[in-house]
Design an enzyme around this catalytic site. Structure first.
Site, short mmCIF file in Angstrom:
data_model
loop_
_atom_site.label_atom_id
_atom_site.label_comp_id
_atom_site.label_asym_id
_atom_site.label_seq_id
_atom_site.Cartn_x
_atom_site.Cartn_y
_atom_site.Cartn_z
N SER A 96 -0.73 -5.75 -5.39
CA SER A 96 -0.90 -6.97 -4.60
C SER A 96 0.03 -6.88 -3.39
O SER A 96 1.24 -7.05 -3.52
CB SER A 96 -0.52 -8.20 -5.44
N TYR B 69 -16.53 -4.89 -6.27
CA TYR B 69 -15.50 -4.32 -5.39
C TYR B 69 -14.80 -3.14 -6.07
O TYR B 69 -14.63 -2.07 -5.47
CB TYR B 69 -14.50 -5.43 -5.06
N LEU C 243 -17.59 1.74 10.24
CA LEU C 243 -17.63 2.69 9.12
C LEU C 243 -19.05 2.94 8.61
O LEU C 243 -19.30 3.97 7.98
CB LEU C 243 -16.77 2.18 7.96
N1 LIG Z 1 -4.25 -6.23 0.20
C1 LIG Z 1 -4.15 -5.82 -1.07
O1 LIG Z 1 -3.40 -6.36 -1.90
C2 LIG Z 1 -4.98 -4.63 -1.53
C3 LIG Z 1 -4.97 -4.30 -2.89
C4 LIG Z 1 -5.73 -3.21 -3.31
C5 LIG Z 1 -6.46 -2.47 -2.38
N2 LIG Z 1 -6.47 -2.85 -1.08
C6 LIG Z 1 -7.30 -2.08 -0.14
O2 LIG Z 1 -6.56 -1.74 1.01
C7 LIG Z 1 -7.39 -1.77 2.16
C8 LIG Z 1 -6.79 -2.67 3.23
O3 LIG Z 1 -6.65 -3.97 2.68
P1 LIG Z 1 -6.22 -5.21 3.60
O4 LIG Z 1 -5.64 -6.22 2.69
O5 LIG Z 1 -5.45 -4.74 4.78
O6 LIG Z 1 -7.67 -5.72 4.06
P2 LIG Z 1 -8.11 -6.40 5.42
O7 LIG Z 1 -9.39 -7.11 5.17
O8 LIG Z 1 -6.98 -7.19 6.01
O9 LIG Z 1 -8.39 -5.13 6.36
C9 LIG Z 1 -9.56 -4.38 6.26
C10 LIG Z 1 -10.02 -4.03 7.66
O10 LIG Z 1 -11.24 -3.26 7.56
C11 LIG Z 1 -12.03 -3.60 8.69
N3 LIG Z 1 -13.44 -3.33 8.43
C12 LIG Z 1 -14.28 -4.01 7.59
N4 LIG Z 1 -15.52 -3.53 7.70
C13 LIG Z 1 -15.48 -2.51 8.59
C14 LIG Z 1 -16.45 -1.63 9.13
N5 LIG Z 1 -17.74 -1.69 8.75
N6 LIG Z 1 -16.05 -0.71 10.02
C15 LIG Z 1 -14.76 -0.63 10.42
N7 LIG Z 1 -13.79 -1.47 9.98
C16 LIG Z 1 -14.15 -2.39 9.06
C17 LIG Z 1 -11.80 -5.10 8.90
O11 LIG Z 1 -12.11 -5.47 10.24
C18 LIG Z 1 -10.33 -5.25 8.53
O12 LIG Z 1 -9.50 -5.25 9.68
C19 LIG Z 1 -8.78 -2.21 1.69
O13 LIG Z 1 -9.58 -1.06 1.48
C20 LIG Z 1 -8.49 -2.89 0.36
O14 LIG Z 1 -9.59 -2.82 -0.52
C21 LIG Z 1 -5.76 -3.91 -0.63
#
Ligand SMILES: NC(=O)c1ccc[n+]([C@@H]2O[C@H](COP(=O)([O-])OP(=O)(O)OC[C@H]3O[C@@H](n4cnc5c(N)ncnc54)[C@H](O)[C@@H]3O)[C@@H](O)[C@H]2O)c1
Length: 269
Positions: free
Chosen positions: A163, A134, A50
């Site tokens: 969550s 964040y 990204l």
């Molecule tokens: N899990 C939750 O409860 C939650 C809550 C609020 C928001 N979110 C948002 O949802 C999204 C997904 O969350 P998640 O829990 O699946 O997170 P996660 O960390 O499991 O997945 C994020 C993915 O992004 C990829 N990534 C990181 N840097 C990258 C880069 N430079 N280029 C390409 N890919 C890259 C990682 O390899 C990872 O697989 C995130 O943006 C997170 O902020 C999640």
């Protein structure tokens, strides 16, 4: 005949959407820097970083809708948040504009309204009160979404995800939990709902203890089916990790508000 790209496809939510949306669209392109399972029918894998707009542009080419999950999903250093979440999300929106993508679904976070008091209900119209670096990156992502919707006509849906867990793990999650099945329902609505200019939805299950208003959910056809309440007795009886320390109970953002805190709680009205 929507072609859909999911960034962050190797992550927790990404893998859930991959399984839950399989076969629903003629093409599901799955992008992540991390290793992914081999593609099945109707799937296409991509490894764009990204932080590199040329790679992101190639990933979004010919896509109708992008679900942008990729990035750092929790608090981190400013340099890492800036590069991956802020510059990375700018790259995503700019690449989407250059390649004529119709809609971007942006994974925002409930932490953009983290410093509201837990005693208040909060919704998309509430002032932004980010509780972490964040959360600032998610505020920036929502602002980029607003800019690209108004200036360039890209349809934008921001999902302030609560969550995401197989089951709620603590008392706060009785309010904030979104189950994997509801996450798939929400993503499908965000991809398919018509018409859209710019919308914000909270990503949460049908929790009896909900603390967020979600006025756009019904219009999007999002009808969550899970309720964290069935775990309430067990979590409320629990000790230690299940119970929130007092400093975390004050505000919507919970532990994100308490971490690194050196302010005056009484002044955060
Ligand atoms: N899990 C939750 O409860 C939650 C809550 C609020 C928001 N979110 C948002 O949802 C999204 C997904 O969350 P998640 O829990 O699946 O997170 P996660 O960390 O499991 O997945 C994020 C993915 O992004 C990829 N990534 C990181 N840097 C990258 C880069 N430079 N280029 C390409 N890919 C890259 C990682 O390899 C990872 O697989 C995130 O943006 C997170 O902020 C999640």
């Amino acid at each position: 005949m929507t072609k859909v790209l999911v960034t962050g496809a190797a992550g927790g939510i990404g893998r859930t959407l991959r399984a839950g949306l399989r076969g629903r669209y003629p093409l599901l392109r799955l992008s992540d820097v991390a290793v992914q399972a081999p593609p099945g029918p109707g799937e296409d894998l991509d490894g764009a970083d990204l932080t590199d707009i040329a790679q992101v542009r190639a990933a979004v080419a010919e896509m109708d809708v992008v679900v942008h999950l990729g990035g750092i999903p929790t608090e981190d250093s400013w340099d890492r948040i800036l590069a991956t979440n802020i510059q990375g999300t700018y790259n995503l929106f700019e690449a989407a504009r250059l390649e004529g993508v119709r809609r971007v679904v942006f994974a925002s976070s409930n932490h953009v309204t983290g410093y509201h008091r837990r005693s208040e209900r909060v919704g998309p119209a509430s002032p932004l009160r980010p509780d972490s670096r964040y959360a600032v990156s998610k505020v920036t992502g929502e602002a980029l979404g607003r800019l690209y919707a108004d200036k360039h006509g890209i349809e934008v849906v921001c999902l302030r995800i609560g969550s995401f867990q197989p089951r709620p793990l603590d008392v706060r999650m009785l309010s904030t939990w979104i189950s994997p099945a509801d996450m798939v329902r929400l993503a499908a609505c965000a991809i398919e709902a018509e018409p859209v200019h710019f919308e914000i939805l909270y990503g949460v299950s049908a929790n009896r203890r909900a603390i967020w208003d979600n006025p756009a959910a019904a219009r999007f056809g999002y009808r969550p089916e899970d309720d964290a309440e069935r775990f309430a007795a067990e979590l409320l009886a629990g000790r230690g990790a299940c119970r929130e320390p007092e400093g975390e109970r004050l505000f919507h953002g919970g532990s994100f508000c308490a971490m690194e805190f050196s302010g005056e709680p009484g002044r955060i009205a």
